[in-house]
Design a protein around this motif. Structure first.
Motif, PDB file in Angstrom:
ATOM      1  N   GLY A  30      30.147  93.495  -8.182  1.00  0.00           N
ATOM      2  CA  GLY A  30      29.277  94.001  -7.126  1.00  0.00           C
ATOM      3  C   GLY A  30      29.077  95.511  -7.176  1.00  0.00           C
ATOM      4  N   ARG A  31      29.363  96.125  -8.304  1.00  0.00           N
ATOM      5  CA  ARG A  31      29.230  97.586  -8.451  1.00  0.00           C
ATOM      6  C   ARG A  31      27.805  98.031  -8.766  1.00  0.00           C
ATOM      7  NH1 ARG A  31      33.711  98.967  -6.161  1.00  0.00           N
ATOM      8  NH2 ARG A  31      35.620  98.540  -7.297  1.00  0.00           N
ATOM      9  N   ILE A  32      26.955  97.091  -9.129  1.00  0.00           N
ATOM     10  CA  ILE A  32      25.557  97.427  -9.411  1.00  0.00           C
ATOM     11  C   ILE A  32      24.738  97.000  -8.197  1.00  0.00           C
ATOM     12  CG2 ILE A  32      23.585  97.036 -10.931  1.00  0.00           C
ATOM     13  CD1 ILE A  32      25.583  96.421 -13.180  1.00  0.00           C
ATOM     14  N   PRO A  33      24.118  97.958  -7.517  1.00  0.00           N
ATOM     15  CA  PRO A  33      23.366  97.618  -6.296  1.00  0.00           C
ATOM     16  C   PRO A  33      22.160  96.725  -6.587  1.00  0.00           C
ATOM     17  CG  PRO A  33      23.527 100.021  -6.605  1.00  0.00           C
ATOM     18  CD  PRO A  33      24.111  99.372  -7.812  1.00  0.00           C
ATOM     19  N   GLN A  34      21.848  95.858  -5.651  1.00  0.00           N
ATOM     20  CA  GLN A  34      20.697  94.968  -5.793  1.00  0.00           C
ATOM     21  C   GLN A  34      19.411  95.760  -5.984  1.00  0.00           C
ATOM     22  OE1 GLN A  34      21.731  92.638  -2.157  1.00  0.00           O
ATOM     23  NE2 GLN A  34      20.991  90.919  -3.377  1.00  0.00           N
ATOM     24  N   THR A  36      18.784  98.052  -7.901  1.00  0.00           N
ATOM     25  CA  THR A  36      18.558  98.483  -9.289  1.00  0.00           C
ATOM     26  C   THR A  36      17.756  97.472 -10.103  1.00  0.00           C
ATOM     27  OG1 THR A  36      20.661  97.553 -10.043  1.00  0.00           O
ATOM     28  CG2 THR A  36      20.670  99.880  -9.374  1.00  0.00           C
ATOM     29  N   VAL A  37      17.576  96.273  -9.567  1.00  0.00           N
ATOM     30  CA  VAL A  37      16.774  95.265 -10.273  1.00  0.00           C
ATOM     31  C   VAL A  37      15.556  94.913  -9.423  1.00  0.00           C
ATOM     32  CG1 VAL A  37      18.750  94.306 -11.526  1.00  0.00           C
ATOM     33  CG2 VAL A  37      18.055  93.285  -9.356  1.00  0.00           C
ATOM     34  N   PRO A  38      14.441  94.601 -10.066  1.00  0.00           N
ATOM     35  CA  PRO A  38      13.256  94.220  -9.289  1.00  0.00           C
ATOM     36  C   PRO A  38      13.494  92.905  -8.551  1.00  0.00           C
ATOM     37  CG  PRO A  38      12.836  94.012 -11.656  1.00  0.00           C
ATOM     38  CD  PRO A  38      14.191  94.607 -11.500  1.00  0.00           C
ATOM     39  N   ALA A  39      12.940  92.816  -7.373  1.00  0.00           N
ATOM     40  CA  ALA A  39      13.064  91.588  -6.579  1.00  0.00           C
ATOM     41  C   ALA A  39      12.275  90.471  -7.253  1.00  0.00           C
ATOM     42  CB  ALA A  39      12.551  91.821  -5.169  1.00  0.00           C
ATOM     43  N   ALA A  40      12.784  89.266  -7.117  1.00  0.00           N
ATOM     44  CA  ALA A  40      12.108  88.094  -7.681  1.00  0.00           C
ATOM     45  C   ALA A  40      12.007  87.029  -6.609  1.00  0.00           C
ATOM     46  CB  ALA A  40      12.882  87.560  -8.875  1.00  0.00           C
ATOM     47  N   PRO A  41      10.987  86.204  -6.707  1.00  0.00           N
ATOM     48  CA  PRO A  41      10.901  85.087  -5.766  1.00  0.00           C
ATOM     49  C   PRO A  41      12.123  84.170  -5.909  1.00  0.00           C
ATOM     50  CG  PRO A  41       8.898  85.262  -7.103  1.00  0.00           C
ATOM     51  CD  PRO A  41       9.884  86.237  -7.651  1.00  0.00           C
ATOM     52  N   GLU A  42      12.441  83.496  -4.844  1.00  0.00           N
ATOM     53  CA  GLU A  42      13.598  82.600  -4.821  1.00  0.00           C
ATOM     54  C   GLU A  42      13.534  81.550  -5.930  1.00  0.00           C
ATOM     55  OE1 GLU A  42      17.307  81.739  -3.297  1.00  0.00           O
ATOM     56  OE2 GLU A  42      15.979  83.311  -2.563  1.00  0.00           O
ATOM     57  N   TRP A  43      12.346  81.040  -6.216  1.00  0.00           N
ATOM     58  CA  TRP A  43      12.216  79.992  -7.220  1.00  0.00           C
ATOM     59  C   TRP A  43      12.618  80.492  -8.606  1.00  0.00           C
ATOM     60  CZ3 TRP A  43       9.031  80.245 -11.438  1.00  0.00           C
ATOM     61  CH2 TRP A  43       8.007  81.188 -11.411  1.00  0.00           C
ATOM     62  N   ILE A  44      12.395  81.764  -8.873  1.00  0.00           N
ATOM     63  CA  ILE A  44      12.809  82.314 -10.169  1.00  0.00           C
ATOM     64  C   ILE A  44      14.330  82.391 -10.226  1.00  0.00           C
ATOM     65  CG2 ILE A  44      12.853  84.409 -11.589  1.00  0.00           C
ATOM     66  CD1 ILE A  44       9.914  84.801 -10.929  1.00  0.00           C
ATOM     67  N   LEU A  45      14.927  82.899  -9.160  1.00  0.00           N
ATOM     68  CA  LEU A  45      16.397  82.977  -9.119  1.00  0.00           C
ATOM     69  C   LEU A  45      17.011  81.586  -9.229  1.00  0.00           C
ATOM     70  CD1 LEU A  45      16.893  85.698  -6.360  1.00  0.00           C
ATOM     71  CD2 LEU A  45      17.062  85.980  -8.840  1.00  0.00           C
ATOM     72  N   ASP A  46      16.365  80.607  -8.590  1.00  0.00           N
ATOM     73  CA  ASP A  46      16.864  79.230  -8.651  1.00  0.00           C
ATOM     74  C   ASP A  46      16.694  78.607 -10.042  1.00  0.00           C
ATOM     75  OD1 ASP A  46      17.576  79.380  -5.993  1.00  0.00           O
ATOM     76  OD2 ASP A  46      15.795  78.314  -5.268  1.00  0.00           O
ATOM     77  N   ALA A  47      15.706  79.073 -10.811  1.00  0.00           N
ATOM     78  CA  ALA A  47      15.444  78.504 -12.136  1.00  0.00           C
ATOM     79  C   ALA A  47      16.361  79.080 -13.215  1.00  0.00           C
ATOM     80  CB  ALA A  47      13.983  78.740 -12.514  1.00  0.00           C
ATOM     81  N   ILE A  48      16.943  80.246 -12.979  1.00  0.00           N
ATOM     82  CA  ILE A  48      17.746  80.908 -14.015  1.00  0.00           C
ATOM     83  C   ILE A  48      18.949  80.075 -14.473  1.00  0.00           C
ATOM     84  CG2 ILE A  48      19.249  82.910 -14.458  1.00  0.00           C
ATOM     85  CD1 ILE A  48      17.119  84.628 -13.041  1.00  0.00           C
ATOM     86  N   PRO A  49      19.705  79.421 -13.585  1.00  0.00           N
ATOM     87  CA  PRO A  49      20.833  78.621 -14.098  1.00  0.00           C
ATOM     88  C   PRO A  49      20.402  77.519 -15.076  1.00  0.00           C
ATOM     89  CG  PRO A  49      21.125  79.049 -11.767  1.00  0.00           C
ATOM     90  CD  PRO A  49      19.731  79.512 -12.115  1.00  0.00           C
ATOM     91  N   LEU A  50      19.319  76.819 -14.772  1.00  0.00           N
ATOM     92  CA  LEU A  50      18.832  75.791 -15.695  1.00  0.00           C
ATOM     93  C   LEU A  50      18.357  76.431 -16.997  1.00  0.00           C
ATOM     94  CD1 LEU A  50      18.034  72.951 -16.547  1.00  0.00           C
ATOM     95  CD2 LEU A  50      15.869  73.271 -15.302  1.00  0.00           C
ATOM     96  N   LEU A  51      17.626  77.523 -16.894  1.00  0.00           N
ATOM     97  CA  LEU A  51      17.180  78.235 -18.088  1.00  0.00           C
ATOM     98  C   LEU A  51      18.375  78.640 -18.943  1.00  0.00           C
ATOM     99  CD1 LEU A  51      14.983  79.640 -19.788  1.00  0.00           C
ATOM    100  CD2 LEU A  51      15.249  81.629 -18.267  1.00  0.00           C
ATOM    101  N   ASN A  52      19.423  79.154 -18.313  1.00  0.00           N
ATOM    102  CA  ASN A  52      20.608  79.559 -19.072  1.00  0.00           C
ATOM    103  C   ASN A  52      21.340  78.379 -19.684  1.00  0.00           C
ATOM    104  OD1 ASN A  52      20.348  82.290 -19.081  1.00  0.00           O
ATOM    105  ND2 ASN A  52      21.734  82.663 -17.388  1.00  0.00           N
ATOM    106  N   ALA A  53      21.337  77.243 -19.016  1.00  0.00           N
ATOM    107  CA  ALA A  53      21.943  76.044 -19.611  1.00  0.00           C
ATOM    108  C   ALA A  53      21.150  75.620 -20.856  1.00  0.00           C
ATOM    109  CB  ALA A  53      22.002  74.914 -18.591  1.00  0.00           C
ATOM    110  N   LEU A  54      19.835  75.720 -20.776  1.00  0.00           N
ATOM    111  CA  LEU A  54      18.997  75.386 -21.929  1.00  0.00           C
ATOM    112  C   LEU A  54      19.195  76.395 -23.064  1.00  0.00           C
ATOM    113  CD1 LEU A  54      15.730  74.352 -20.042  1.00  0.00           C
ATOM    114  CD2 LEU A  54      17.391  72.830 -21.155  1.00  0.00           C
ATOM    115  N   ILE A  55      19.312  77.665 -22.711  1.00  0.00           N
ATOM    116  CA  ILE A  55      19.590  78.690 -23.721  1.00  0.00           C
ATOM    117  C   ILE A  55      20.942  78.413 -24.378  1.00  0.00           C
ATOM    118  CG2 ILE A  55      20.184  81.138 -24.029  1.00  0.00           C
ATOM    119  CD1 ILE A  55      17.980  81.770 -21.936  1.00  0.00           C
TER     120      ILE A  55
END
Length: 187
Positions: A30-34, A36-55
């Motif tokens: 938690g040392r990197i403040p939120q 510092t990254v661009p905001a993303a819609p919830e659906w993108i954040l929700d899709a990242i775990p599946l994307l990472n499993a596929l990667i």
């Protein structure tokens, strides 16, 4: 392919490893403040775990292809597969860290506490430990490959370190998929 000065392989491995792991630990802690990254819609954040499993599944395939290629003496295919594996790892890590920072830290395990304690946390701990151990090993093997011509690589630790790195990498990616399934499919 000789782009890395031979005498700098160990130093570059250490520097890249320390910087990479510092970024990961800072994000996880938690040392990197939120902000510092661009905001993303919830659906993108929700899709990242599946994307990472596929990667991760794809990386398991490329590591396996690379391993088989070098056992058959196909250096070019080995190189391409291992570079692809590293690119996949970098993509995985980028998405993972983005989501981690954007969401303000790791997500809690949603399942029963007994499963969390005796299944999820041990699997997660081994996955994280192997991922940490892999970082310097992968950098070292890649940097050796970049510092020496193929004809001279046999005189280095590239093959020995590469075998260990690939083995641990395969296990870590596999356990990462199990973590995904526990977090996002089962519970």
């Amino acid at each position: 392919m000789e782009h890395v000065p031979r005498e700098r392989v160990t130093l570059l491995t250490a520097v890249l490893s320390v910087v990479s792991l510092a970024i990961v630990f800072a994000a996880a802690g938690g040392r990197i403040p939120q902000s510092t990254v661009p905001a993303a819609p919830e659906w993108i954040l929700d899709a990242i775990p599946l994307l990472n499993a596929l990667i991760s599944a794809t990386a398991i395939g490329t590591i396996t292809v690379g391993w088989r290629a070098i056992r058959r003496g196909d250096v070019d295919r080995h190189r391409a597969a291992m570079v692809a594996s590293f690119v996949l790892f970098a993509a995985f890590l980028t998405f993972y860290l983005y989501r981690l920072v954007a969401m303000g830290g790791p997500q809690p395990f949603p399942g029963p506490d007994a499963i969390r304690q005796f299944v999820y946390l041990p699997i997660l701990a081994v996955h994280i430990f192997l991922a940490i151990v892999c970082v310097p090993l992968v950098y070292y093997a890649l940097l050796l490959a970049g510092a020496y011509p193929v004809s001279e690589l046999r005189r280095t630790a590239h093959a020995r370190v590469g075998r260990v790195a690939a083995s641990l990498w395969l296990i870590s990616f596999s356990l990462g998929i199990v973590v995904y399934v526990l977090l996002h499919v089962v519970y």
